[in-house]
Design a protein around this motif. Structure first.
Motif, PDB file in Angstrom:
ATOM      1  N   PHE A  79      -6.333  -7.490  14.105  1.00 56.58           N
ATOM      2  CA  PHE A  79      -7.545  -6.944  14.721  1.00 56.58           C
ATOM      3  C   PHE A  79      -8.374  -6.217  13.661  1.00 56.58           C
ATOM      4  CE2 PHE A  79     -10.144  -4.066  17.161  1.00 56.58           C
ATOM      5  CZ  PHE A  79     -10.399  -4.725  18.355  1.00 56.58           C
ATOM      6  N   SER A  80      -7.700  -5.403  12.860  1.00 60.35           N
ATOM      7  CA  SER A  80      -8.373  -4.690  11.776  1.00 60.35           C
ATOM      8  C   SER A  80      -8.959  -5.662  10.760  1.00 60.35           C
ATOM      9  CB  SER A  80      -7.379  -3.742  11.098  1.00 60.35           C
ATOM     10  OG  SER A  80      -7.955  -3.115   9.974  1.00 60.35           O
ATOM     11  N   GLY A 103     -10.113  -5.669   4.623  1.00 61.16           N
ATOM     12  CA  GLY A 103      -9.621  -6.944   5.122  1.00 61.16           C
ATOM     13  C   GLY A 103      -8.320  -7.361   4.469  1.00 61.16           C
ATOM     14  N   PHE A 104      -8.272  -7.283   3.146  1.00 63.75           N
ATOM     15  CA  PHE A 104      -7.045  -7.679   2.448  1.00 63.75           C
ATOM     16  C   PHE A 104      -5.884  -6.746   2.786  1.00 63.75           C
ATOM     17  CE2 PHE A 104     -10.004  -9.992  -0.382  1.00 63.75           C
ATOM     18  CZ  PHE A 104      -9.357 -11.221  -0.402  1.00 63.75           C
ATOM     19  N   MET A 105      -6.175  -5.449   2.876  1.00 61.26           N
ATOM     20  CA  MET A 105      -5.110  -4.501   3.196  1.00 61.26           C
ATOM     21  C   MET A 105      -4.586  -4.724   4.609  1.00 61.26           C
ATOM     22  SD  MET A 105      -3.226  -2.120   2.060  1.00 61.26           S
ATOM     23  CE  MET A 105      -1.993  -1.062   2.822  1.00 61.26           C
ATOM     24  N   GLN A 128      -8.344   3.089   5.500  1.00 58.52           N
ATOM     25  CA  GLN A 128      -9.094   2.682   6.691  1.00 58.52           C
ATOM     26  C   GLN A 128      -8.393   1.534   7.411  1.00 58.52           C
ATOM     27  OE1 GLN A 128     -13.229   1.577   5.999  1.00 58.52           O
ATOM     28  NE2 GLN A 128     -13.802   2.683   7.849  1.00 58.52           N
ATOM     29  N   ALA A 129      -7.799   0.620   6.657  1.00 55.02           N
ATOM     30  CA  ALA A 129      -7.061  -0.480   7.281  1.00 55.02           C
ATOM     31  C   ALA A 129      -5.900   0.053   8.113  1.00 55.02           C
ATOM     32  CB  ALA A 129      -6.549  -1.438   6.206  1.00 55.02           C
ATOM     33  N   ILE A 130      -5.233   1.077   7.600  1.00 52.98           N
ATOM     34  CA  ILE A 130      -4.117   1.671   8.338  1.00 52.98           C
ATOM     35  C   ILE A 130      -4.629   2.404   9.573  1.00 52.98           C
ATOM     36  CG2 ILE A 130      -2.092   3.140   8.147  1.00 52.98           C
ATOM     37  CD1 ILE A 130      -2.196   0.662   6.275  1.00 52.98           C
ATOM     38  N   THR A 131      -5.732   3.132   9.415  1.00 53.19           N
ATOM     39  CA  THR A 131      -6.303   3.882  10.534  1.00 53.19           C
ATOM     40  C   THR A 131      -6.749   2.961  11.659  1.00 53.19           C
ATOM     41  OG1 THR A 131      -7.043   5.634   9.039  1.00 53.19           O
ATOM     42  CG2 THR A 131      -8.136   5.505  11.174  1.00 53.19           C
ATOM     43  N   TRP A 175       1.372   5.555   7.260  1.00 54.76           N
ATOM     44  CA  TRP A 175       0.179   6.275   7.712  1.00 54.76           C
ATOM     45  C   TRP A 175       0.087   7.641   7.038  1.00 54.76           C
ATOM     46  CZ3 TRP A 175      -0.881   8.296  13.341  1.00 54.76           C
ATOM     47  CH2 TRP A 175      -2.251   8.556  13.482  1.00 54.76           C
ATOM     48  N   GLY A 176       1.215   8.323   6.928  1.00 55.79           N
ATOM     49  CA  GLY A 176       1.207   9.626   6.279  1.00 55.79           C
ATOM     50  C   GLY A 176       0.770   9.548   4.828  1.00 55.79           C
ATOM     51  N   VAL A 177       1.290   8.556   4.097  1.00 53.78           N
ATOM     52  CA  VAL A 177       0.960   8.429   2.673  1.00 53.78           C
ATOM     53  C   VAL A 177      -0.517   8.098   2.474  1.00 53.78           C
ATOM     54  CG1 VAL A 177       1.368   7.034   0.610  1.00 53.78           C
ATOM     55  CG2 VAL A 177       3.306   7.837   1.974  1.00 53.78           C
ATOM     56  N   VAL A 178      -1.048   7.166   3.274  1.00 54.74           N
ATOM     57  CA  VAL A 178      -2.452   6.791   3.065  1.00 54.74           C
ATOM     58  C   VAL A 178      -3.397   7.913   3.479  1.00 54.74           C
ATOM     59  CG1 VAL A 178      -1.978   4.322   3.290  1.00 54.74           C
ATOM     60  CG2 VAL A 178      -2.689   5.626   5.308  1.00 54.74           C
ATOM     61  N   ASN A 179      -2.939   8.822   4.331  1.00 52.00           N
ATOM     62  CA  ASN A 179      -3.777   9.986   4.634  1.00 52.00           C
ATOM     63  C   ASN A 179      -3.965  10.861   3.402  1.00 52.00           C
ATOM     64  OD1 ASN A 179      -4.557   9.593   7.295  1.00 52.00           O
ATOM     65  ND2 ASN A 179      -2.700  10.505   8.131  1.00 52.00           N
ATOM     66  N   PHE A 180      -2.959  10.902   2.542  1.00 52.99           N
ATOM     67  CA  PHE A 180      -3.117  11.640   1.287  1.00 52.99           C
ATOM     68  C   PHE A 180      -4.068  10.905   0.343  1.00 52.99           C
ATOM     69  CE2 PHE A 180       1.018  13.374   2.719  1.00 52.99           C
ATOM     70  CZ  PHE A 180       0.678  14.719   2.710  1.00 52.99           C
ATOM     71  N   ILE A 181      -4.056   9.573   0.396  1.00 49.69           N
ATOM     72  CA  ILE A 181      -5.041   8.808  -0.383  1.00 49.69           C
ATOM     73  C   ILE A 181      -6.449   9.131   0.110  1.00 49.69           C
ATOM     74  CG2 ILE A 181      -5.882   6.492  -0.934  1.00 49.69           C
ATOM     75  CD1 ILE A 181      -3.016   5.499  -0.766  1.00 49.69           C
ATOM     76  N   LEU A 182      -6.606   9.206   1.433  1.00 50.14           N
ATOM     77  CA  LEU A 182      -7.897   9.584   2.009  1.00 50.14           C
ATOM     78  C   LEU A 182      -8.310  10.971   1.538  1.00 50.14           C
ATOM     79  CD1 LEU A 182     -10.270   9.371   4.014  1.00 50.14           C
ATOM     80  CD2 LEU A 182      -8.680  10.055   5.837  1.00 50.14           C
TER      81      LEU A 182
END
Length: 422
Positions: free
Chosen positions: A92-93, A253-255, A327-330, A273-280
């Motif tokens: 979907f993402s 898209g790729f992610m 964003q892909a994870i979110t 999700w936790g790790v990519v929030n730190f990337i954000l």
């Protein structure tokens, strides 16, 4: 919904119809305003603005009306299988990213209106006509994919479970929403908290990213009293921001295609999700560095009327691109978790996703209303809200890693509205 067409499909059709109405109002706001008395050479054109605002409000409602049932339908089709649910939301993402790329590509073509020449009118210039044409293309694609999807995937009508008295429960909509909150278990509450903080982090950038490029990075100004040079710099920055958004969509898209694989490698969805929030958080904090570099360049070069140097622009565009990863994870993991947790929440998938959506729209309203005044407290610009977003992202990441329960690798099937392929 107990319609004979199924539990989700009527809402999907209604959402698609509302999107069509909304983009018509937005695209034809200038023409409708002119026909109602707006004078082209005497801004502001208040009637056009009112119609545009109405259309945008309907579009926001329509997006939620369309996306919520679509995600719930995906959860139904996954039949309680956690892996399938995560994969479905990842795809979907991915297709959201495909749509973004197509939209940015179409919007960047200057002569797009020539495909539908009647879009250019006395009150609608080149850019307005291009916007109309984009909307015509989007409506055509929306109607096509909605028709194909709903013809290919079928649902059996849903019948509510009878009460103790043997009658079907008939609870009003808002009663169901409040009932859903009462029935939510701890995993869903934790998910709502993490999601709300996550979107408090996202919305300042999503709402003001191109404005940041135009003002802070390029040093332009869009105010009516600004000089022609300042306005040109601002427009150049906005166009650079649009390029950044396209890069963001490509990475998104790729992610999205790799979410399931990366999640397994990192030990689960909540850890990812936790790790990519730190990337954000890091990316939002880095906007401060990019802004300072742009300001230093303008100070050292007497105002720098040609915009920022290449390394500053490259740094800003890199941030746009890297943000496609979180964003892909979110766009996938929270919705997948809501579908998985709903098996024990007592609220059902549709209501659980609806409640989750409240954890998104409430932060959106807070940021939209309070973002400007908050920035003014710290001297204006977009950086204060971005810094607040970085803090919210870091807190969201910590909570995702510590208090958010881990979903089972393959949740047992739970009762949903029946469906099938043909």
């Amino acid at each position: 919904c107990t319609s004979r067409f199924g539990r989700r499909r009527p809402f999907i059709v209604a959402g698609a119809g509302l999107v069509t109405v909304a983009v018509f109002l937005i695209g034809y706001a200038a023409d409708l305003g002119h026909s109602m008395g707006d004078q082209i050479n005497k801004p502001p054109r208040t009637r056009a603005i009112a119609i545009f605002a109405l259309g945008f409000w309907i579009l926001d409602v329509a997006n939620n009306t369309l996306q919520g049932p679509c995600r719930a339908f995906l959860a139904d089709l996954s039949a309680g299988n956690a892996k399938k649910t995560r994969t479905a939301n990842a795809f979907f993402s991915f297709f959201m990213a495909v749509g973004n790329v197509l939209g940015y590509a179409a919007g960047s073509y200057r002569d797009l209106y020539k495909m539908v020449p009647f879009t250019m009118t006395e009150s609608c210039d080149l850019y307005c006509a291009n916007l109309k044409t984009c909307f015509f293309l989007s409506i055509t694609l929306l109607v096509l994919v909605t028709f194909v999807s709903l013809c290919y995937v079928t649902e059996k009508p849903w019948t509510p479970e009878p009460t103790a008295e043997g009658k079907a429960s008939n609870v009003p909509f808002f009663g169901e929403i409040f009932g859903a909150f009462k029935e939510l278990k701890r995993p869903m509450w934790m998910l709502l908290i993490v999601t709300a903080l996550n979107w408090i982090a996202w919305f300042p950038f999503l709402l003001f990213d191109t404005d940041w490029m135009g003002r802070e990075v390029y040093g332009g100004n869009s105010d009516a009293t600004a000089s022609a040079t300042a306005k040109k710099l601002y427009n150049d920055g906005v166009r650079a921001g649009a390029l950044g958004l396209m890069l963001n969509a490509i990475v998104l898209g790729f992610m999205s295609l790799g979410v399931e694989w990366v999640g397994r490698k990192m030990g689960g969805a909540k850890r990812l999700w936790g790790v990519v929030n730190f990337i954000l958080a890091i990316c939002l904090a880095m906007t401060v560095l990019v802004t300072k570099q742009a300001e230093n360049h303008r100070r050292d070069h007497g105002g720098a009327k040609t915009g920022p140097p290449g390394n500053v622009t490259a740094g800003a565009l890199t941030l746009f691109a890297v943000l496609g990863i979180p964003q892909a994870i979110t766009f996938s993991i929270p919705f997948a978790l809501a579908s998985i947790f709903s098996s024990n929440s007592g609220a059902g998938q549709g209501l659980s996703l609806g409640v989750l959506n409240l954890a998104i729209v409430v932060p959106q309203m807070v940021v939209s209303v309070g973002g400007g005044p908050f920035d003014e407290i710290f001297g204006g610009g977009n950086i204060p809200a971005f810094v607040l977003g970085a803090i919210a992202a870091a807190v969201s990441g910590i909570l995702a890693l510590t208090v958010l329960p881990s979903p089972p690798p393959d949740a047992p099937a739970f009762k949903t509205g029946a469906m099938g392929f043909h």
